[in-house]
Design a protein around this motif. Structure first.
Motif, PDB file in Angstrom:
ATOM      1  N   ALA A   1     -32.869  35.012   9.558  1.00  0.00           N
ATOM      2  CA  ALA A   1     -32.783  34.845  11.018  1.00  0.00           C
ATOM      3  C   ALA A   1     -32.134  33.506  11.337  1.00  0.00           C
ATOM      4  O   ALA A   1     -32.419  32.504  10.673  1.00  0.00           O
ATOM      5  CB  ALA A   1     -34.171  34.906  11.633  1.00  0.00           C
ATOM      6  N   PRO A   2     -31.248  33.469  12.344  1.00  0.00           N
ATOM      7  CA  PRO A   2     -30.643  32.183  12.717  1.00  0.00           C
ATOM      8  C   PRO A   2     -31.720  31.191  13.176  1.00  0.00           C
ATOM      9  O   PRO A   2     -32.754  31.598  13.726  1.00  0.00           O
ATOM     10  CB  PRO A   2     -29.717  32.549  13.888  1.00  0.00           C
ATOM     11  N   ASP A   3     -31.466  29.889  12.949  1.00  0.00           N
ATOM     12  CA  ASP A   3     -32.446  28.851  13.283  1.00  0.00           C
ATOM     13  C   ASP A   3     -32.834  28.861  14.761  1.00  0.00           C
ATOM     14  O   ASP A   3     -33.994  28.625  15.109  1.00  0.00           O
ATOM     15  CB  ASP A   3     -31.883  27.460  12.933  1.00  0.00           C
ATOM     16  N   ASP A   4     -31.840  29.113  15.643  1.00  0.00           N
ATOM     17  CA  ASP A   4     -32.158  29.073  17.082  1.00  0.00           C
ATOM     18  C   ASP A   4     -33.136  30.187  17.476  1.00  0.00           C
ATOM     19  O   ASP A   4     -34.006  30.000  18.318  1.00  0.00           O
ATOM     20  CB  ASP A   4     -30.877  29.120  17.938  1.00  0.00           C
TER      21      ASP A   4
ATOM     22  N   ARG B   1     -28.742  38.825  14.860  1.00  0.00           N
ATOM     23  CA  ARG B   1     -28.177  38.418  13.580  1.00  0.00           C
ATOM     24  C   ARG B   1     -26.697  38.124  13.702  1.00  0.00           C
ATOM     25  O   ARG B   1     -25.886  39.023  13.900  1.00  0.00           O
ATOM     26  CB  ARG B   1     -28.433  39.519  12.545  1.00  0.00           C
ATOM     27  N   HIS B   2     -26.362  36.861  13.626  1.00  0.00           N
ATOM     28  CA  HIS B   2     -24.952  36.497  13.618  1.00  0.00           C
ATOM     29  C   HIS B   2     -24.755  35.240  12.786  1.00  0.00           C
ATOM     30  O   HIS B   2     -25.690  34.462  12.577  1.00  0.00           O
ATOM     31  CB  HIS B   2     -24.416  36.323  15.038  1.00  0.00           C
ATOM     32  N   LYS B   3     -23.541  35.060  12.330  1.00  0.00           N
ATOM     33  CA  LYS B   3     -23.247  33.939  11.448  1.00  0.00           C
ATOM     34  C   LYS B   3     -21.766  33.585  11.569  1.00  0.00           C
ATOM     35  O   LYS B   3     -20.923  34.466  11.718  1.00  0.00           O
ATOM     36  CB  LYS B   3     -23.587  34.332  10.007  1.00  0.00           C
ATOM     37  N   GLU B   4     -21.521  32.288  11.523  1.00  0.00           N
ATOM     38  CA  GLU B   4     -20.138  31.815  11.658  1.00  0.00           C
ATOM     39  C   GLU B   4     -19.708  31.109  10.374  1.00  0.00           C
ATOM     40  O   GLU B   4     -20.457  30.286   9.836  1.00  0.00           O
ATOM     41  CB  GLU B   4     -20.083  30.842  12.839  1.00  0.00           C
ATOM     42  N   VAL B   5     -18.535  31.448   9.872  1.00  0.00           N
ATOM     43  CA  VAL B   5     -18.000  30.765   8.687  1.00  0.00           C
ATOM     44  C   VAL B   5     -16.536  30.411   8.931  1.00  0.00           C
ATOM     45  O   VAL B   5     -15.851  31.073   9.721  1.00  0.00           O
ATOM     46  CB  VAL B   5     -18.121  31.641   7.408  1.00  0.00           C
TER      47      VAL B   5
END
Lengths: 180, 278
Positions: free
Chosen positions: B24-27, B272-276
């Protein structure tokens, strides 16, 4: 909310009639997974005179499309999907002996009527808690429609699967009515 | 001109889709912890407690947070000073295919009418923007069907203005009730064209929960809408309470003098999201 009630499948009328909206239930025994595509095919097959892949009498249907089982686990993540999409099929299944469904979200009036008429309940499980709920599933095997992948009908063995009675057999409704 | 190998992109995408689905994202985690303190309903607090436990279990077991590991949605910002050796779209789809298979994620993409599963969760939904620089920023979202189904777009009249927007957004959250797995995040796209408003709404969902719109007037509108949806009393999983949404994020763009396009894209609590960047 009242104390937790333990139930084992298949469910009987007397099990159903002691349940009230808001009751916490820990369910054990065999339950069957089916969601959109499986419901459509199941009812078409029954219409065509075929035997259903599981005994409908007393059955509990879980609206879930689990993620694949990693090595060493019976099943992947396995939380409920939104139930209203199965409203088209639920009254017919209740008329054939199905006693309960497990999902999340609101049901339509026809389903609530069917619960009263055929002595059934609609259970809610916590949506988005798929990893948590997976821990209460001890085995899983595909019973029918394997080609549907995550939507295949599976037989699950569950142990103390945590549920809430959303709609009981007396017209009860658990969900908060929005203050608009 | 920098050259980036397509295989490198595939490998990165494959890792990203798995990580985003399991962790899970930190926010979001922070928002759950805060909600545990501020939620007024005991049933609502119990749900939030389960969601925190779920996050922990997913981390411990490597199982995805939710069985609905989504359609794979990407917003890609491609630097004008780099080129991809190979096909960027194919590279992303290859990464999705590999990640969803190796990560034991559910394949949820199907033909809209026959409902036949494509078998590998492709094709991904890919939005591509050209930006200055020589890097590629890839933002991934595992978008679940339950909350997507509760989303809507409409064309308001200019006369309806902010009041019309507010009414539509609040009404949408109210009608969705427990269905999209509240506490939700509400993405709102205002302006553009019929097709562009929903893209703005989806883009808004990538913003961190503690990050308001950089325009103070729009940030104030986000606060106003959040207060309005949280006064509906829907609460976590519809069990009643004051945590119906964790955030409202607005993105705005100029529109035609005749129009006021509006889109509401609802995101479940399992955001659920993620940036790279490569």
């Amino acid at each position: 909310m009242s104390e937790t009630i333990k139930l084992t499948t298949p469910l009987k009328d007397e099990d159903i009639l002691k349940l009230k909206t808001g009751d916490k239930v820990l369910l054990s025994g065999r339950i069957y997974t089916a969601r959109d595509a499986a419901h459509k095919r199941l009812l078409a097959d029954i219409d065509a005179g075929q035997e259903p892949p599981f005994e409908l009498q007393g059955a509990v249907i879980y609206y879930v499309g689990p993620s694949p089982a990693p090595p060493g686990r019976p099943i992947g993540s396995a939380g409920p999907t939104t139930s209203y999409r199965m409203d088209t099929y639920a009254p017919t299944l209740h008329s054939m002996g199905v006693k309960a469904s497990i999902g999340k979200g609101k049901r339509g009036d026809a389903v609530k009527e069917a619960l009263k008429e055929h002595k059934g309940v609609y259970f809610g499980a916590t949506g988005g808690a798929g990893a948590l709920l997976s821990q209460r599933i001890t085995s899983a095997k595909v019973l029918a429609y394997e080609d549907l992948g995550p939507e295949a009908i599976r037989e699950l063995e569950v142990e103390d699967f945590p549920l809430l009675v959303v709609n009981d057999a007396f017209g009860g409704e658990l969900y908060a009515v929005p203050r608009v | 001109m920098r050259t980036i190998n397509a295989g490198e992109i595939s490998d990165l995408v494959a890792r990203t889709v798995v990580e985003a689905n399991v962790k899970a994202p930190d926010d979001i985690l922070m928002a759950f912890k805060n909600a545990l303190k501020t939620e007024t309903s005991p049933a609502g607090r119990e749900i939030i407690g389960q969601l925190l436990e779920n996050v922990k279990l997913a981390g411990d077991t490597g199982l995805p947070l939710c069985q609905d590991t989504g359609l794979a949605v990407f917003f890609v910002e491609m630097g004008a000073d780099c080129r991809v050796e190979g096909d960027l779209y194919q590279a992303i789809n290859k990464g999705v295919r590999q990640g969803y298979e190796k990560g034991y994620l559910r394949k949820s993409a199907c033909h809209p009418l026959t409902r036949k599963n494509t078998g590998d969760n492709t094709p991904a939904i890919i939005h591509l923007d050209l930006v200055p620089g020589d890097k590629i920023k890839i933002r991934f979202m595992a978008k679940g069907g339950g909350s997507e189904n509760m989303s809507r777009a409409t064309m308001l009249t200019p006369a309806q203005g902010w009041e019309g927007i507010k009414k539509f957004v609040v009404q949408r959250v109210a009608e969705a009730g427990p269905n999209p797995c509240p506490p939700t995040i509400v993405g709102v796209g205002i302006g553009g064209t019929f097709d562009f408003a929903p893209i703005l709404a989806k883009k808004a969902l990538f913003r961190a929960l503690d990050e308001k719109n950089s325009d103070p007037e729009i940030a104030a509108m986000e606060d106003e809408l959040l207060a309005a949806v949280n006064s509906l009393g829907i609460g976590p999983m519809g069990m009643g309470g004051n945590t119906t949404s964790l955030g409202v994020k607005i993105e705005m763009a100029p529109c035609h003098i005749a129009s006021l396009p509006l889109a509401v894209n609802i995101q479940c609590h399992s955001a659920r999201h993620k940036e790279v960047t490569i």
